[in-house]
Design a protein around this motif. Structure first.
Motif, PDB file in Angstrom:
ATOM      1  N   GLY A  50      46.762  48.816  50.214  1.00  0.00           N
ATOM      2  CA  GLY A  50      45.849  49.066  51.330  1.00  0.00           C
ATOM      3  C   GLY A  50      45.272  47.838  52.003  1.00  0.00           C
ATOM      4  N   GLU A  51      45.976  46.704  51.932  1.00  0.00           N
ATOM      5  CA  GLU A  51      45.425  45.478  52.517  1.00  0.00           C
ATOM      6  C   GLU A  51      45.546  45.468  54.034  1.00  0.00           C
ATOM      7  OE1 GLU A  51      49.748  44.314  51.977  1.00  0.00           O
ATOM      8  OE2 GLU A  51      48.321  45.300  50.683  1.00  0.00           O
ATOM      9  N   THR A  52      44.662  44.676  54.650  1.00  0.00           N
ATOM     10  CA  THR A  52      44.659  44.427  56.083  1.00  0.00           C
ATOM     11  C   THR A  52      44.730  42.927  56.276  1.00  0.00           C
ATOM     12  OG1 THR A  52      43.270  46.375  56.474  1.00  0.00           O
ATOM     13  CG2 THR A  52      43.340  44.721  58.210  1.00  0.00           C
ATOM     14  N   VAL A  53      45.590  42.474  57.170  1.00  0.00           N
ATOM     15  CA  VAL A  53      45.705  41.039  57.428  1.00  0.00           C
ATOM     16  C   VAL A  53      44.341  40.493  57.850  1.00  0.00           C
ATOM     17  CG1 VAL A  53      46.798  39.276  58.875  1.00  0.00           C
ATOM     18  CG2 VAL A  53      48.141  41.203  58.004  1.00  0.00           C
ATOM     19  N   GLY A  54      43.938  39.388  57.229  1.00  0.00           N
ATOM     20  CA  GLY A  54      42.641  38.766  57.490  1.00  0.00           C
ATOM     21  C   GLY A  54      41.553  39.203  56.515  1.00  0.00           C
ATOM     22  N   GLN A  55      41.820  40.216  55.751  1.00  0.00           N
ATOM     23  CA  GLN A  55      40.845  40.736  54.791  1.00  0.00           C
ATOM     24  C   GLN A  55      40.674  39.773  53.622  1.00  0.00           C
ATOM     25  OE1 GLN A  55      42.054  44.542  53.259  1.00  0.00           O
ATOM     26  NE2 GLN A  55      40.078  44.940  52.292  1.00  0.00           N
ATOM     27  N   THR A  56      39.466  39.695  53.107  1.00  0.00           N
ATOM     28  CA  THR A  56      39.204  38.944  51.879  1.00  0.00           C
ATOM     29  C   THR A  56      38.761  39.927  50.815  1.00  0.00           C
ATOM     30  OG1 THR A  56      36.878  38.508  52.360  1.00  0.00           O
ATOM     31  CG2 THR A  56      38.479  36.903  53.174  1.00  0.00           C
ATOM     32  N   PHE A  57      39.008  39.564  49.558  1.00  0.00           N
ATOM     33  CA  PHE A  57      38.536  40.412  48.471  1.00  0.00           C
ATOM     34  C   PHE A  57      38.330  39.593  47.217  1.00  0.00           C
ATOM     35  CE2 PHE A  57      43.147  40.634  48.366  1.00  0.00           C
ATOM     36  CZ  PHE A  57      43.495  40.687  47.038  1.00  0.00           C
ATOM     37  N   VAL A  58      37.495  40.138  46.343  1.00  0.00           N
ATOM     38  CA  VAL A  58      37.142  39.490  45.086  1.00  0.00           C
ATOM     39  C   VAL A  58      37.633  40.358  43.943  1.00  0.00           C
ATOM     40  CG1 VAL A  58      35.206  38.766  43.622  1.00  0.00           C
ATOM     41  CG2 VAL A  58      35.115  38.377  46.091  1.00  0.00           C
ATOM     42  N   LEU A  59      38.153  39.691  42.912  1.00  0.00           N
ATOM     43  CA  LEU A  59      38.605  40.392  41.711  1.00  0.00           C
ATOM     44  C   LEU A  59      38.031  39.681  40.495  1.00  0.00           C
ATOM     45  CD1 LEU A  59      40.290  42.500  40.211  1.00  0.00           C
ATOM     46  CD2 LEU A  59      42.251  40.945  40.406  1.00  0.00           C
ATOM     47  N   SER A  60      37.311  40.433  39.689  1.00  0.00           N
ATOM     48  CA  SER A  60      36.685  39.922  38.475  1.00  0.00           C
ATOM     49  C   SER A  60      37.424  40.512  37.277  1.00  0.00           C
ATOM     50  CB  SER A  60      35.215  40.349  38.466  1.00  0.00           C
ATOM     51  OG  SER A  60      34.583  39.962  37.293  1.00  0.00           O
ATOM     52  N   LEU A  61      37.993  39.627  36.444  1.00  0.00           N
ATOM     53  CA  LEU A  61      38.719  40.057  35.253  1.00  0.00           C
ATOM     54  C   LEU A  61      37.883  39.727  34.024  1.00  0.00           C
ATOM     55  CD1 LEU A  61      42.324  38.804  36.116  1.00  0.00           C
ATOM     56  CD2 LEU A  61      41.320  41.061  36.527  1.00  0.00           C
ATOM     57  N   VAL A  62      37.564  40.751  33.244  1.00  0.00           N
ATOM     58  CA  VAL A  62      36.719  40.603  32.063  1.00  0.00           C
ATOM     59  C   VAL A  62      37.580  40.810  30.823  1.00  0.00           C
ATOM     60  CG1 VAL A  62      34.660  41.464  30.877  1.00  0.00           C
ATOM     61  CG2 VAL A  62      34.779  41.563  33.393  1.00  0.00           C
ATOM     62  N   GLN A  63      37.483  39.878  29.876  1.00  0.00           N
ATOM     63  CA  GLN A  63      38.178  40.056  28.597  1.00  0.00           C
ATOM     64  C   GLN A  63      37.420  41.111  27.780  1.00  0.00           C
ATOM     65  OE1 GLN A  63      41.025  38.662  27.418  1.00  0.00           O
ATOM     66  NE2 GLN A  63      41.356  37.298  29.154  1.00  0.00           N
ATOM     67  N   ASP A  64      38.131  41.998  27.140  1.00  0.00           N
ATOM     68  CA  ASP A  64      37.474  42.986  26.279  1.00  0.00           C
ATOM     69  C   ASP A  64      36.975  42.316  24.999  1.00  0.00           C
ATOM     70  OD1 ASP A  64      39.751  42.597  24.703  1.00  0.00           O
ATOM     71  OD2 ASP A  64      40.470  44.656  24.872  1.00  0.00           O
ATOM     72  N   GLY A  65      36.546  43.101  24.032  1.00  0.00           N
ATOM     73  CA  GLY A  65      36.005  42.568  22.792  1.00  0.00           C
ATOM     74  C   GLY A  65      37.025  41.852  21.920  1.00  0.00           C
ATOM     75  N   THR A  66      38.304  42.049  22.221  1.00  0.00           N
ATOM     76  CA  THR A  66      39.363  41.367  21.487  1.00  0.00           C
ATOM     77  C   THR A  66      39.693  40.022  22.120  1.00  0.00           C
ATOM     78  OG1 THR A  66      40.303  43.477  20.794  1.00  0.00           O
ATOM     79  CG2 THR A  66      41.758  41.557  20.698  1.00  0.00           C
ATOM     80  N   GLY A  67      39.769  39.995  23.461  1.00  0.00           N
ATOM     81  CA  GLY A  67      40.126  38.763  24.177  1.00  0.00           C
ATOM     82  C   GLY A  67      41.604  38.470  24.119  1.00  0.00           C
ATOM     83  N   SER A  68      41.976  37.294  24.587  1.00  0.00           N
ATOM     84  CA  SER A  68      43.368  36.825  24.629  1.00  0.00           C
ATOM     85  C   SER A  68      44.261  37.670  25.528  1.00  0.00           C
ATOM     86  CB  SER A  68      43.967  36.743  23.222  1.00  0.00           C
ATOM     87  OG  SER A  68      43.256  35.795  22.463  1.00  0.00           O
TER      88      SER A  68
END
Length: 116
Positions: A50-68
């Motif tokens: 669903g992207e639009t040319v010129g659009q910006t977006f943020v993505l936050s990736l969180v490690q769960d309790g295990t990590g890696s």
């Protein structure tokens, strides 16, 4: 001109945080417009729709309790120096990325913060 009308508006725009569904493929739906966040429960493939040319977006990736956990990024991202960033692998830590859609299916990718 003293007859001119001046109007002032004070708008406060607070973006919403969109919690993405964790799974083998995590899809960021850009039509929803917000700050996207997912807690990684395993190694994941990241996809975009669903992207639009010129659009910006943020993505936050969180490690769960295990990590890696690792991420395989959607294709055609141009990263600084052509180097894909390495995720922080510490359990509970967050990495934040920002993107600009420069043409259909093509993105500039930026690291906004690591090991948060």
């Amino acid at each position: 001109d003293s007859s001119a009308v001046t109007t002032s508006h004070d708008y406060k725009l607070t973006p919403r945080v969109i919690t993405l569904t964790d799974g083998a493929t995590v899809t960021v739906d850009l039509t929803k417009r917000g700050i996207n966040q997912v807690t990684l429960g395993g190694n994941r493939t990241i996809a975009v729709s669903g992207e639009t040319v010129g659009q910006t977006f943020v993505l936050s990736l969180v490690q769960d309790g295990t990590g890696s956990r690792t991420a395989t990024w959607f294709s055609t991202i141009k990263w600084a120096a052509g180097t894909v960033p390495t995720l922080t692998t510490t359990a509970g830590k967050t990495d934040v990325f920002q993107f600009i859609v420069i043409s259909s299916g093509n993105y500039l990718g930026f690291v906004a913060g690591l090991n948060l």
